[in-house]
Design a protein around this motif. Structure first.
Motif, short mmCIF file in Angstrom:
data_model
loop_
_atom_site.label_atom_id
_atom_site.label_comp_id
_atom_site.label_asym_id
_atom_site.label_seq_id
_atom_site.Cartn_x
_atom_site.Cartn_y
_atom_site.Cartn_z
N VAL A 24 46.31 34.25 7.16
CA VAL A 24 46.14 34.78 5.81
C VAL A 24 44.94 34.12 5.16
N PHE A 25 44.15 34.93 4.46
CA PHE A 25 43.08 34.39 3.64
C PHE A 25 42.98 35.20 2.36
N VAL A 26 42.47 34.53 1.34
CA VAL A 26 42.35 35.16 0.02
C VAL A 26 40.87 35.41 -0.23
N PRO A 27 40.47 36.68 -0.28
CA PRO A 27 39.06 36.97 -0.53
C PRO A 27 38.72 36.78 -2.01
N LEU A 28 37.45 36.81 -2.30
CA LEU A 28 37.04 36.80 -3.70
C LEU A 28 37.64 38.02 -4.38
N ALA A 29 37.99 37.91 -5.63
CA ALA A 29 38.69 38.97 -6.35
C ALA A 29 37.97 40.31 -6.27
N ASP A 30 36.66 40.31 -6.36
CA ASP A 30 35.94 41.58 -6.35
C ASP A 30 35.63 42.10 -4.95
N SER A 31 36.05 41.38 -3.90
CA SER A 31 35.76 41.82 -2.54
C SER A 31 36.99 42.31 -1.79
N LEU A 32 38.14 42.39 -2.46
CA LEU A 32 39.36 42.91 -1.83
C LEU A 32 39.19 44.40 -1.61
N PRO A 33 39.30 44.86 -0.35
CA PRO A 33 39.13 46.29 -0.08
C PRO A 33 40.19 47.12 -0.82
N GLU A 34 39.75 48.16 -1.50
CA GLU A 34 40.68 49.02 -2.24
C GLU A 34 41.42 49.97 -1.32
N THR A 35 40.72 50.51 -0.33
CA THR A 35 41.33 51.48 0.58
C THR A 35 40.92 51.18 2.01
N GLY A 36 41.57 51.86 2.93
CA GLY A 36 41.18 51.77 4.32
C GLY A 36 42.00 50.80 5.15
N LEU A 37 42.56 49.77 4.54
CA LEU A 37 43.36 48.83 5.30
C LEU A 37 44.85 49.11 5.09
N PRO A 38 45.62 49.08 6.16
CA PRO A 38 47.07 49.19 5.99
C PRO A 38 47.60 47.96 5.25
N GLU A 39 48.77 48.10 4.66
CA GLU A 39 49.35 47.00 3.90
C GLU A 39 50.64 46.54 4.55
N ILE A 40 50.84 45.23 4.53
CA ILE A 40 52.08 44.65 5.02
C ILE A 40 52.63 43.77 3.92
N ASP A 41 53.91 43.89 3.69
CA ASP A 41 54.55 43.06 2.68
C ASP A 41 55.83 42.49 3.30
N GLY A 42 55.95 41.19 3.25
CA GLY A 42 57.12 40.53 3.82
C GLY A 42 57.19 39.10 3.33
N VAL A 43 58.10 38.36 3.93
CA VAL A 43 58.33 36.98 3.56
C VAL A 43 57.21 36.11 4.13
N THR A 44 56.72 35.19 3.32
CA THR A 44 55.70 34.26 3.77
C THR A 44 56.20 33.53 5.02
N GLY A 45 55.32 33.42 6.01
CA GLY A 45 55.68 32.81 7.28
C GLY A 45 55.87 33.85 8.38
N ARG A 46 55.97 35.13 8.00
CA ARG A 46 56.17 36.20 8.98
C ARG A 46 54.89 37.02 9.20
N GLU A 47 53.77 36.51 8.72
CA GLU A 47 52.52 37.26 8.78
C GLU A 47 52.15 37.66 10.20
N LEU A 48 52.13 36.71 11.12
CA LEU A 48 51.72 36.99 12.49
C LEU A 48 52.69 37.94 13.18
#
Length: 175
Positions: free
Chosen positions: A51-75
């Protein structure tokens, strides 16, 4: 060492290596972060499952799928996203989002507008059954389905889009 440390603090940088070149040159090699999916809305996961946190204005708005879950389950969830995507490839349907709750129940959101509930057990079998059913039956009515629950051992349940339910009622004389 300080230059390397400073460069690696940048959100878009994954890894840095520095080499001195005679007589007075410093070669800098930067491996940038390659986002694969969005994580929890405001973070990204790279190709290594980190996991990495991009600069606020560089977060892609579209095109990337999204995953939401409990921290630690990223991989784990990234690997499942890749695995599920391969399973869905024959029916030409893509995952736009995976949501996993703290009990590990999973919901897939597909690019055809359908939500598919996999639950937490036997996910591969359920998704395989979905692919088979989709090819033989559901493909012709997929745009009318809003929700598909695959947690049943001998079948599945369907929730139609509201407009489709209204149309069915009118066709059968119910208002």
């Amino acid at each position: 060492k300080q230059v390397k440390a400073d460069l690696e603090k940048m959100p878009c940088v994954h890894r840095v290596s520095l080499r001195r070149a005679w007589p007075d040159l410093l070669r800098i090699y930067i491996e940038e972060q390659v986002p694969v999916v969005k994580w929890q809305g405001d973070k990204l996961i790279n190709q290594y499952g980190q996991v990495f946190v991009p600069l606020a204005d560089s977060l892609p708005e579209t095109g990337l799928p999204e995953i939401d879950g409990v921290t630690g389950r990223e991989l784990v969830l990234l690997e499942q996203y890749i695995h599920y995507s391969k399973m869905l490839a024959p029916i030409e349907v893509s995952i736009t989002s995976i949501q996993e709750d703290p009990r590990h129940d999973q919901h897939l959101f597909l690019d055809n507008g359908m939500e598919v509930v996999l639950g937490r057990d036997e996910r591969d079998e359920r998704l395989h059954r979905f692919v088979n059913i989709y090819q033989s039956t559901l493909a012709t009515v997929a745009n009318k389905i809003s929700f598909l629950d695959l947690r049943y051992s001998n079948g599945f349940s369907v929730r139609w889009h509201e407009q489709q339910v209204d149309n069915l009622k009118q066709e059968n004389g119910h208002v």
